[in-house]
Design a protein around this motif. Structure first.
Motif, PDB file in Angstrom:
ATOM      1  N   TYR A 104      45.708-162.785 -15.685  1.00 41.34           N
ATOM      2  CA  TYR A 104      45.208-162.485 -14.424  1.00 41.34           C
ATOM      3  C   TYR A 104      46.105-162.348 -13.335  1.00 41.34           C
ATOM      4  CZ  TYR A 104      41.988-162.747 -10.446  1.00 41.34           C
ATOM      5  OH  TYR A 104      41.133-162.261  -9.375  1.00 41.34           O
ATOM      6  N   VAL A 105      46.195-161.205 -12.583  1.00 46.43           N
ATOM      7  CA  VAL A 105      46.825-160.944 -11.430  1.00 46.43           C
ATOM      8  C   VAL A 105      46.241-161.384 -10.179  1.00 46.43           C
ATOM      9  CG1 VAL A 105      48.650-159.291 -10.358  1.00 46.43           C
ATOM     10  CG2 VAL A 105      48.246-159.173 -12.783  1.00 46.43           C
ATOM     11  N   GLY A 106      45.040-161.066  -9.924  1.00 46.30           N
ATOM     12  CA  GLY A 106      44.331-161.531  -8.477  1.00 46.30           C
ATOM     13  C   GLY A 106      43.773-159.837  -8.196  1.00 46.30           C
ATOM     14  N   ASN A 107      42.657-159.998  -7.559  1.00 40.76           N
ATOM     15  CA  ASN A 107      42.107-158.754  -7.127  1.00 40.76           C
ATOM     16  C   ASN A 107      40.644-159.175  -6.344  1.00 40.76           C
ATOM     17  OD1 ASN A 107      41.877-156.005  -6.172  1.00 40.76           O
ATOM     18  ND2 ASN A 107      42.378-155.196  -7.936  1.00 40.76           N
ATOM     19  N   TYR A 108      39.965-158.231  -6.173  1.00 40.60           N
ATOM     20  CA  TYR A 108      38.464-158.504  -5.966  1.00 40.60           C
ATOM     21  C   TYR A 108      37.654-158.616  -6.983  1.00 40.60           C
ATOM     22  CZ  TYR A 108      39.817-158.162  -1.150  1.00 40.60           C
ATOM     23  OH  TYR A 108      40.474-158.150  -0.039  1.00 40.60           O
ATOM     24  N   GLN A 109      38.139-159.335  -8.359  1.00 39.28           N
ATOM     25  CA  GLN A 109      37.258-159.486  -9.363  1.00 39.28           C
ATOM     26  C   GLN A 109      37.525-160.990  -9.620  1.00 39.28           C
ATOM     27  OE1 GLN A 109      38.619-157.095 -12.154  1.00 39.28           O
ATOM     28  NE2 GLN A 109      37.249-155.326 -11.556  1.00 39.28           N
ATOM     29  N   LEU A 110      36.392-161.634 -10.470  1.00 39.50           N
ATOM     30  CA  LEU A 110      36.747-163.154 -10.596  1.00 39.50           C
ATOM     31  C   LEU A 110      37.645-162.953 -11.933  1.00 39.50           C
ATOM     32  CD1 LEU A 110      33.397-164.609 -10.179  1.00 39.50           C
ATOM     33  CD2 LEU A 110      35.502-164.627  -8.774  1.00 39.50           C
ATOM     34  N   PRO A 111      38.367-164.061 -12.400  1.00 39.56           N
ATOM     35  CA  PRO A 111      39.353-164.135 -13.516  1.00 39.56           C
ATOM     36  C   PRO A 111      38.245-164.274 -14.661  1.00 39.56           C
ATOM     37  CG  PRO A 111      40.104-165.662 -12.015  1.00 39.56           C
ATOM     38  CD  PRO A 111      38.681-165.323 -11.448  1.00 39.56           C
ATOM     39  N   PRO A 112      38.558-163.332 -15.659  1.00 39.30           N
ATOM     40  CA  PRO A 112      37.648-163.003 -16.709  1.00 39.30           C
ATOM     41  C   PRO A 112      37.607-164.294 -17.499  1.00 39.30           C
ATOM     42  CG  PRO A 112      39.725-162.082 -17.389  1.00 39.30           C
ATOM     43  CD  PRO A 112      39.833-162.807 -15.920  1.00 39.30           C
ATOM     44  N   ALA A 129      32.662-177.860 -13.338  1.00 35.36           N
ATOM     45  CA  ALA A 129      33.244-177.136 -12.850  1.00 35.36           C
ATOM     46  C   ALA A 129      34.936-177.160 -13.028  1.00 35.36           C
ATOM     47  CB  ALA A 129      33.051-176.949 -11.041  1.00 35.36           C
ATOM     48  N   VAL A 130      35.123-178.481 -13.238  1.00 35.88           N
ATOM     49  CA  VAL A 130      36.792-178.685 -13.450  1.00 35.88           C
ATOM     50  C   VAL A 130      37.123-178.151 -14.769  1.00 35.88           C
ATOM     51  CG1 VAL A 130      38.448-180.487 -13.763  1.00 35.88           C
ATOM     52  CG2 VAL A 130      36.901-180.584 -11.754  1.00 35.88           C
ATOM     53  N   ALA A 131      36.160-178.330 -15.702  1.00 34.07           N
ATOM     54  CA  ALA A 131      36.485-178.166 -17.133  1.00 34.07           C
ATOM     55  C   ALA A 131      36.675-176.422 -17.171  1.00 34.07           C
ATOM     56  CB  ALA A 131      35.231-178.384 -18.195  1.00 34.07           C
ATOM     57  N   ALA A 132      35.781-175.712 -16.514  1.00 38.06           N
ATOM     58  CA  ALA A 132      35.808-174.291 -16.459  1.00 38.06           C
ATOM     59  C   ALA A 132      37.346-173.759 -15.586  1.00 38.06           C
ATOM     60  CB  ALA A 132      34.557-173.655 -15.757  1.00 38.06           C
ATOM     61  N   LEU A 133      37.589-174.551 -14.555  1.00 40.79           N
ATOM     62  CA  LEU A 133      38.712-174.020 -13.954  1.00 40.79           C
ATOM     63  C   LEU A 133      40.083-174.464 -14.698  1.00 40.79           C
ATOM     64  CD1 LEU A 133      40.008-173.217 -11.285  1.00 40.79           C
ATOM     65  CD2 LEU A 133      40.171-175.641 -10.638  1.00 40.79           C
ATOM     66  N   GLN A 134      39.965-175.446 -15.184  1.00 40.96           N
ATOM     67  CA  GLN A 134      41.140-176.018 -16.299  1.00 40.96           C
ATOM     68  C   GLN A 134      41.217-175.140 -17.310  1.00 40.96           C
ATOM     69  OE1 GLN A 134      42.864-180.209 -15.176  1.00 40.96           O
ATOM     70  NE2 GLN A 134      41.037-180.412 -16.925  1.00 40.96           N
ATOM     71  N   ALA A 135      40.106-174.724 -18.067  1.00 39.38           N
ATOM     72  CA  ALA A 135      40.264-173.612 -19.148  1.00 39.38           C
ATOM     73  C   ALA A 135      40.497-172.230 -18.890  1.00 39.38           C
ATOM     74  CB  ALA A 135      38.625-173.674 -19.877  1.00 39.38           C
ATOM     75  N   SER A 136      40.448-171.741 -17.241  1.00 37.01           N
ATOM     76  CA  SER A 136      40.972-170.678 -16.991  1.00 37.01           C
ATOM     77  C   SER A 136      42.192-170.241 -16.886  1.00 37.01           C
ATOM     78  CB  SER A 136      40.314-170.445 -15.729  1.00 37.01           C
ATOM     79  OG  SER A 136      40.929-171.062 -14.545  1.00 37.01           O
ATOM     80  N   ASP A 137      43.068-171.198 -17.129  1.00 36.66           N
ATOM     81  CA  ASP A 137      44.442-171.004 -17.016  1.00 36.66           C
ATOM     82  C   ASP A 137      45.036-170.556 -15.657  1.00 36.66           C
ATOM     83  OD1 ASP A 137      44.786-171.856 -19.534  1.00 36.66           O
ATOM     84  OD2 ASP A 137      44.610-169.738 -20.415  1.00 36.66           O
ATOM     85  N   LEU A 138      44.254-170.938 -14.581  1.00 36.78           N
ATOM     86  CA  LEU A 138      44.473-170.635 -13.269  1.00 36.78           C
ATOM     87  C   LEU A 138      45.563-171.737 -12.676  1.00 36.78           C
ATOM     88  CD1 LEU A 138      41.480-169.190 -11.824  1.00 36.78           C
ATOM     89  CD2 LEU A 138      43.388-167.832 -12.554  1.00 36.78           C
ATOM     90  N   LEU A 139      45.396-172.841 -13.394  1.00 35.99           N
ATOM     91  CA  LEU A 139      46.010-174.074 -12.499  1.00 35.99           C
ATOM     92  C   LEU A 139      47.347-174.142 -13.446  1.00 35.99           C
ATOM     93  CD1 LEU A 139      43.247-176.805 -12.433  1.00 35.99           C
ATOM     94  CD2 LEU A 139      44.482-175.322 -10.766  1.00 35.99           C
ATOM     95  N   PHE A 145      45.896-175.997  -6.122  1.00 35.05           N
ATOM     96  CA  PHE A 145      45.187-175.000  -5.226  1.00 35.05           C
ATOM     97  C   PHE A 145      45.194-173.768  -6.539  1.00 35.05           C
ATOM     98  CE2 PHE A 145      45.105-171.049  -2.886  1.00 35.05           C
ATOM     99  CZ  PHE A 145      44.081-171.508  -2.051  1.00 35.05           C
ATOM    100  N   ALA A 146      43.854-173.434  -6.238  1.00 34.56           N
ATOM    101  CA  ALA A 146      43.370-172.049  -6.917  1.00 34.56           C
ATOM    102  C   ALA A 146      42.866-171.137  -6.003  1.00 34.56           C
ATOM    103  CB  ALA A 146      42.456-172.504  -8.102  1.00 34.56           C
ATOM    104  N   TRP A 147      43.345-169.911  -6.066  1.00 29.34           N
ATOM    105  CA  TRP A 147      42.864-169.074  -5.116  1.00 29.34           C
ATOM    106  C   TRP A 147      41.768-168.282  -5.621  1.00 29.34           C
ATOM    107  CZ3 TRP A 147      43.541-163.491  -5.616  1.00 29.34           C
ATOM    108  CH2 TRP A 147      43.271-162.666  -4.697  1.00 29.34           C
ATOM    109  N   SER A 148      40.614-168.479  -5.081  1.00 30.39           N
ATOM    110  CA  SER A 148      39.087-167.562  -5.433  1.00 30.39           C
ATOM    111  C   SER A 148      39.023-167.617  -7.081  1.00 30.39           C
ATOM    112  CB  SER A 148      39.611-166.240  -5.144  1.00 30.39           C
ATOM    113  OG  SER A 148      39.616-165.725  -3.916  1.00 30.39           O
ATOM    114  N   PRO A 149      38.985-168.798  -7.521  1.00 31.64           N
ATOM    115  CA  PRO A 149      38.353-168.851  -9.121  1.00 31.64           C
ATOM    116  C   PRO A 149      37.176-168.542  -9.217  1.00 31.64           C
ATOM    117  CG  PRO A 149      38.720-171.168  -8.160  1.00 31.64           C
ATOM    118  CD  PRO A 149      39.188-169.975  -6.912  1.00 31.64           C
ATOM    119  N   PHE A 150      36.186-168.997  -8.585  1.00 33.53           N
ATOM    120  CA  PHE A 150      34.785-168.961  -8.538  1.00 33.53           C
ATOM    121  C   PHE A 150      34.057-167.856  -7.761  1.00 33.53           C
ATOM    122  CE2 PHE A 150      35.613-173.395  -9.802  1.00 33.53           C
ATOM    123  CZ  PHE A 150      35.475-173.413 -10.933  1.00 33.53           C
TER     124      PHE A 150
END
Length: 95
Positions: free
Chosen positions: A2-10, A33-43, A61-66
């Motif tokens: 994920y590079v970032g834009n106006y879409q949520l990470p898939p 919520a923590v489980a979803a964030l950690q599974a997203s590979d954004l951290l 810090f996570a930029w616009s994850p949800f």
């Protein structure tokens, strides 16, 4: 990746949404919520029962994850002492 834009990470489930900035506490065992964030590979690092260790916390810090333009500060810890240490460390990060 994920590079970032106006879409949520898939990787994040659509059920996770927010209309404000968030401070998430704990680890994947204590919060959906923590489980979803950690599974997203954004951290950069994953918090669990062994890392960062007893009585320690990891602040990330996570930029616009949800939601777009809604950021997350994550205080990750595997135990109560770690959470207390992380929460007490937050004010020192603000200039």
């Amino acid at each position: 990746s994920y590079v970032g834009n106006y879409q949520l990470p898939p990787q994040l489930p659509e059920a996770c949404a927010t209309d404000s900035h968030l401070i998430l506490l704990g680890d994947s065992r204590t919060s959906f919520a923590v489980a979803a964030l950690q599974a997203s590979d954004l951290l950069l690092q994953t918090v669990d029962g062994k890392y960062p260790g007893p009585g320690k916390a990891l602040i990330q810090f996570a930029w616009s994850p949800f939601a777009v333009k809604r950021n997350v500060v994550f205080v990750g810890a595997g135990d109560a002492k770690g959470l207390v240490a992380g929460v007490h460390g937050l004010p020192g990060l603000v200039p």
